[in-house]
Design a protein around this motif. Structure first.
Motif, short mmCIF file in Angstrom:
data_model
loop_
_atom_site.label_atom_id
_atom_site.label_comp_id
_atom_site.label_asym_id
_atom_site.label_seq_id
_atom_site.Cartn_x
_atom_site.Cartn_y
_atom_site.Cartn_z
N ASN A 1 -29.08 9.72 36.35
CA ASN A 1 -28.49 8.57 36.92
C ASN A 1 -28.45 8.62 38.50
N ARG A 2 -29.28 9.57 39.02
CA ARG A 2 -29.50 9.64 40.47
C ARG A 2 -30.13 8.36 41.20
N ASP A 3 -29.69 7.67 42.06
CA ASP A 3 -30.14 6.56 42.55
C ASP A 3 -30.89 6.67 43.74
N GLN A 4 -32.17 6.76 43.44
CA GLN A 4 -33.24 7.03 44.70
C GLN A 4 -33.46 5.68 45.39
N VAL A 5 -32.75 4.71 45.06
CA VAL A 5 -33.01 3.42 46.19
C VAL A 5 -31.96 3.82 47.31
N SER A 6 -30.62 4.11 46.93
CA SER A 6 -29.69 4.48 47.92
C SER A 6 -28.89 5.67 47.48
N PRO A 7 -29.74 6.88 48.04
CA PRO A 7 -29.51 8.23 47.77
C PRO A 7 -28.16 8.83 48.17
N LYS A 8 -27.21 9.26 47.37
CA LYS A 8 -25.92 9.80 47.86
C LYS A 8 -26.03 10.68 48.87
N ALA A 9 -26.98 11.48 48.81
CA ALA A 9 -27.07 12.54 50.30
C ALA A 9 -27.05 11.59 51.54
N GLY A 10 -27.81 10.31 51.54
CA GLY A 10 -27.86 9.85 52.72
C GLY A 10 -26.74 8.99 53.04
N GLN A 11 -26.00 8.63 52.03
CA GLN A 11 -24.65 8.08 52.41
C GLN A 11 -23.61 9.04 52.74
N MET A 12 -23.86 10.19 52.26
CA MET A 12 -22.81 11.24 52.76
C MET A 12 -23.06 11.74 54.00
N CYS A 13 -24.42 11.94 54.22
CA CYS A 13 -24.67 12.31 55.60
C CYS A 13 -24.34 11.28 56.68
N ALA A 14 -24.47 9.95 56.40
CA ALA A 14 -24.16 9.05 57.47
C ALA A 14 -22.65 9.03 57.49
N LYS B 1 -25.70 16.62 28.55
CA LYS B 1 -26.63 15.62 29.16
C LYS B 1 -28.18 16.13 28.58
N VAL B 2 -29.10 15.58 28.38
CA VAL B 2 -30.34 16.18 27.92
C VAL B 2 -31.30 15.79 29.08
N PRO C 1 -35.53 10.35 33.75
CA PRO C 1 -36.84 9.85 33.52
C PRO C 1 -38.09 10.81 33.60
N ILE C 2 -38.92 10.51 33.06
CA ILE C 2 -40.05 11.13 33.22
C ILE C 2 -41.10 10.28 33.95
N PHE C 3 -42.06 10.62 34.58
CA PHE C 3 -43.23 9.63 35.15
C PHE C 3 -44.31 9.51 34.10
N ALA C 4 -44.55 8.22 33.79
CA ALA C 4 -45.58 7.97 32.61
C ALA C 4 -46.62 6.96 33.10
#
Lengths: 166, 373, 383
Positions: C246-259, A52-53, A112-115
């Protein structure tokens, strides 16, 4: 001995102007990224384990915990994943309001980057929109983040050949 | 003392302390340290239950400077995690405490601080209360000098004595490849260096240095699998004191005394001199002597050996200085200290601190054998 | 060795945009004194102090806990300072709970504060760091794109954000300590300027001065206290890296795991049914719908429906943020601990005019960083 007159009002505040100089190190990975901007190239680093990049380059993948030792070039064209329309000024930059701040995954990159998105009306911006970098003219680029003036809508299709190893 | 869980140090890695690492950011420096510590234990990142980091935003020159450490610690999948705005040695304490509560069996403890990017003396001034002390411009060297003067006035300790303590640290430090200062210097030479803030001379104070450190702790049952010679925690305690310089006797360290009494009691010892060596996080010889008095150690004695690593005089990377003391105890007691090994060492006292003039102190007792059977 | 831990005293300051009547130490002391008074205890009864706050740059004092030792009564006691970004107040209290759970401490004071008016928050949180383009205007600029992503994914109607604020302000009006206490209508919220579309000014939290403190105690000592304690059934802190593909910032995995971890430890299998009220960390109104899903109260894409039905309103099926929450009061470093303290007050039956009737089990939640740090606890009226 001279005495100053006592204050007329009760003393309520102590004013302290904090002046702290810092000399930040960019780090080799960020430095190679910034230098390449001068040549209109955007660099990332590829995870030794997953391929992955990461853009800008990072020394390790937090996901696989493997080093990202290979520096690769990615496209200056990408896709908006999400965005917001900003109506308040940002410290350190003089931008005409409103402006669009977007999360853009460049072709060939995995994060992603912020742009900054310009050259279109904010209401035209949408998720999945294709955008490309608008560079400072040749001879004016300094090797810093301002070398990319902003991103603008483009019809360039998603590139299949990225990322390209250096 | 109720029976506690046996917990051991099973790995430690640091980068050699340098004046300035031009190639890496603070948290990038952390990555190789974490890798090395895990490799020592022969485990992968997923084999560690808990992680905790120590750093301070003002050293990093940015708010939330520690957030980037999550990348260098391999925080994916998400980890049970905490960050303290303290030296890593206090983070190690909390990891140990979580093991006592039974929440985890293994923990990654890291510390980082890119000290060269800012001006640590100015930052130390900003630690003082903003109304009375900070506007006076007192920094950590100035407050240490106040402490040194008070201590010398009360005890009759001379400039020559300070030079001897500093020279002993420099001598020990010469054989530690991770030190920033790696040469032995005589007491005469050190005593001829100019005053920075009288009575503290340039030769008595450490240079600005930086590193990143990683220590791995494991509870009994796991510890033996991660390390052939785990170093067991026998006792630990910490104490804070008022900051106000005029409100406490700076020539004494009541907090260090109390913390060491409690830590020794937990370890089942009566006196600090029952250990084979001590690693003290004092950053100048007068402070070291105040500390020795509080702990009941002889600064000029031969046993316990004091600061076999060379101590903070030879390398003082803020936020890691304390954690390195604990790491040094591990290296000594697990047979990894090379030519600076203290012969026959089985037990150590470790000290860490933060704030001005030994304001907050932590004392650990470690040994080669399990404390509780 | 793990043993039961209870909240036996809670104290908070009145919160305002500028508490110029007190120094930093005075503000912190106000909360500490109230917590001790509430528990019927004195400083000598306290074994250790765990203190938390958000970035030191907000007040311009480096590691201010060192200067505050006297104000919190920590002289010659153990003291630790926690900092986990926005979640810090909650992670500080959980750190304190671990102290008691270990068996090594019987009574611990935990305190969190922020005096935002002492410095310049925008400056402190948006330093002009080299190598990074200045583009994100404050926390709202960072989080607004993820609110947009949530709206797109869940197809939530656009009145949900403003409606959440209306309910929050109704609640804040009942809380004597809240910073913003005037009710608002949905039209009033809609009429405020759009700062970071889709976030309006009227959907953001205020900047507050304030502090909160709690006394945590072992079972034996808790039972000796003057009043019924809140039992801490579980408390955990999780964090995740920022740059994960692909980290989901709408429903973060850390929040799910902590809950998941706190529910499991507290023996909860159906949070919607078994939890009576929750204090969630909602700095921008859309986050309430997002957290309802992230924390498993509602299926994915349906958090907004619970708000739209009025279930989350005071008197509804699952009142959320009965105190008014972060949307009414935001002393950054203290905000997380306020969530946990308010959850405790609810199960103690002592939340005053914003008491949720018959609340027996409550969740306190906080998050921080780029939706990376999570800290939660479950408290109950019964051990």
């Amino acid at each position: 001995m001279a005495f100053t007159a006592p204050p007329d009002d009760a003393v309520k505040y102590v004013e302290s102007l904090v002046w702290l100089p810092y000399h930040y190190v960019a780090g080799d990975y960020r430095a190679v990224y910034l230098r390449a901007l001068k040549d209109k190239r955007i660099l990332g680093s590829r995870c030794d384990k997953t391929g992955k990049v990461f853009v800008p380059p990072v020394i390790n993948s937090p996901e696989s915990f493997a080093p990202c030792s290979e520096i690769v070039e990615v496209s200056d064209c990408g896709t908006i994943t999400t965005f917001c329309i900003v109506n308040i000024p940002v410290i350190g930059r003089n931008l005409e309001l409103p402006y669009v701040a977007a999360s853009v995954v460049l072709d060939g990159a995995d994060i992603p980057i912020f742009a900054l998105i310009q050259e279109c009306r904010p209401e035209e911006v949408h998720m999945g929109m294709r955008v490309e970098a608008v560079w400072k003219p040749d001879g004016e680029r300094q090797g810093d983040h301002e070398d990319i003036l902003h991103f603008r809508p483009t019809s360039r299709p998603r590139s299949g050949e990225w990322p390209r190893p250096l | 003392m109720a029976q506690l869980r046996n917990v051991a140090i099973v790995g430690f890695a640091q980068l050699p302390v340098v004046a300035r690492d031009e190639h890496r950011t603070a948290t990038e420096m952390l990555y190789p340290a974490v890798r090395q510590a895990l490799e020592q234990c022969g485990v992968g990142r997923d084999d560690i239950d808990y992680q905790i980091a120590g750093s301070t935003d003002y050293m990093d020159g940015r708010p939330f400077g520690f957030v980037a450490a999550l990348e260098s610690m391999g925080s994916w999948p998400p980890r049970e995690d905490l960050h303290l705005e303290m030296d890593g040695i206090f983070c190690a304490y909390y990891a140990w405490l979580r093991m006592q509560a039974g929440y985890c069996d293994t923990a990654l403890v890291v510390a980082h601080g890119k000290v060269s990017e800012g001006e640590p003396r100015r930052v130390s001034n900003l630690q003082m209360d903003p109304y009375y002390h900070a506007p006076l411009g007192i920094d950590a060297t100035a407050s240490s000098a106040l402490q040194a003067s008070m201590f010398m006035a009360r005890t009759g300790v001379s400039d020559r004595d300070l030079a001897r303590v500093a020279a002993r640290n420099r001598k020990h430090g010469a054989s530690n490849p991770d030190n920033q200062l790696r040469s032995a210097v005589s007491a005469e030479e050190l005593q001829n260096t100019p005053f920075v803030v009288e009575p503290l001379r340039a030769g008595y104070l450490p240079p600005v240095g930086e590193t990143a450190t990683c220590l791995i702790l494991a509870a009994e049952g796991k510890a033996e699998r991660l390390c052939d010679r785990p170093v067991w925690i026998h006792g630990v305690e910490h104490r804070s004191e008022l900051q106000t310089l005029g409100a406490r006797d700076l020539s004494r360290s009541a907090g260090a005394k109390l913390a060491s009494e409690k830590a020794l009691a937990m370890a089942g010892l009566d006196r600090a001199d029952q250990v084979d060596f001590a690693e003290l996080a004092a950053t100048n010889p007068a402070e070291e002597m105040v500390l020795c008095e509080a702990l009941g150690l002889d600064p000029f004695g031969t046993r316990p050996v004091l600061n076999p690593s060379g101590g903070p005089l030879c390398a003082d990377p803020i936020m890691s200085t304390g954690l390195i003391r604990l790491g040094e105890a591990f290296r000594q007691l697990s047979g990894r200290a090379g030519e600076r090994a203290v012969s026959g060492a089985e037990r150590a006292l470790v000290h860490g601190q933060q704030g001005h003039c030994l304001q907050t102190n932590i004392v650990w007792i470690c040994g080669t054998k399990r404390r509780w059977s | 060795m793990r043993r039961p831990v209870a909240v036996v005293g809670v104290g908070q300051t009145h919160h305002a945009s500028r508490r110029s009547d007190v120094s930093i130490a005075g503000l912190v002391r106000e909360a500490v004194d109230r917590a001790l008074l509430d528990a019927g205890l004195e400083h000598k009864d306290i074994d250790a102090v765990i203190i938390g706050k958000a970035p030191d740059m907000l007040e311009g004092v480096a590691q201010p806990e060192q200067y505050l030792v006297g104000a919190v009564g920590a002289h010659l006691k153990p003291m630790l300072r926690v900092h986990t970004a926005g979640s810090v107040g909650a992670s500080t209290a959980i750190t304190a709970a671990t102290h008691v759970a270990s068996g090594l401490y019987n009574r611990v004071l935990t305190v969190a504060f922020e005096k935002q008016s002492e410095g310049n928050t925008m400056w402190a949180l948006s330093p002009n760091l080299p190598f990074t383009p200045p583009l994100v205007a404050g926390a709202g600029g960072y989080f607004a794109p993820y609110c947009r992503e949530y709206i797109a994914r869940s197809k939530a109607p656009l009145h949900i954000g403003p409606l959440t604020m209306v309910y929050a302000r109704e609640n804040g009006a009942r809380n004597e300590y809240a910073h913003l206490r005037e009710p608002v209508t949905i039209e009033q919220v809609m009429d405020t300027p759009m700062l970071w579309d889709p976030i309006r000014f009227g959907e953001t939290c205020p900047a507050s001065d304030g502090a909160v403190a709690m006394i945590l105690a072992s079972e034996e000592l808790a039972r000796k206290g003057p009043r019924k304690p809140a039992w801490i059934k579980a408390g955990y802190t999780f964090a995740e890296a920022m740059w994960v593909p692909n980290r989901d910032q709408v429903s973060p995995k850390a929040g799910q795991m902590c809950a998941r971890k706190v529910y499991e430890a507290a023996g909860i299998t159906e949070p919607w049914k078994e939890i009576d009220t929750a204090e969630l960390y909602v700095p921008f109104s859309w986050f309430q719908a997002m957290w309802l899903e992230n924390l498993g109260f509602c299926p994915e894409g349906e958090g907004w429906k619970a708000i739209d039905r009025g279930d989350t309103r005071f008197g509804g099926k699952l009142p959320i943020d009965p105190s008014g929450g972060v949307l009414c009061t935001n002393p950054i470093g203290a905000s997380g601990m306020l969530r946990l303290a308010e959850a405790a007050l609810q199960v103690m039956g002592r939340a005053g005019a914003h008491q949720v009737e018959g609340a027996k089990t409550a969740l306190g939640h906080a998050y921080g960083g780029g939706a990376q740090y999570f800290a939660m606890w479950i408290v109950s009226s019964e051990l």
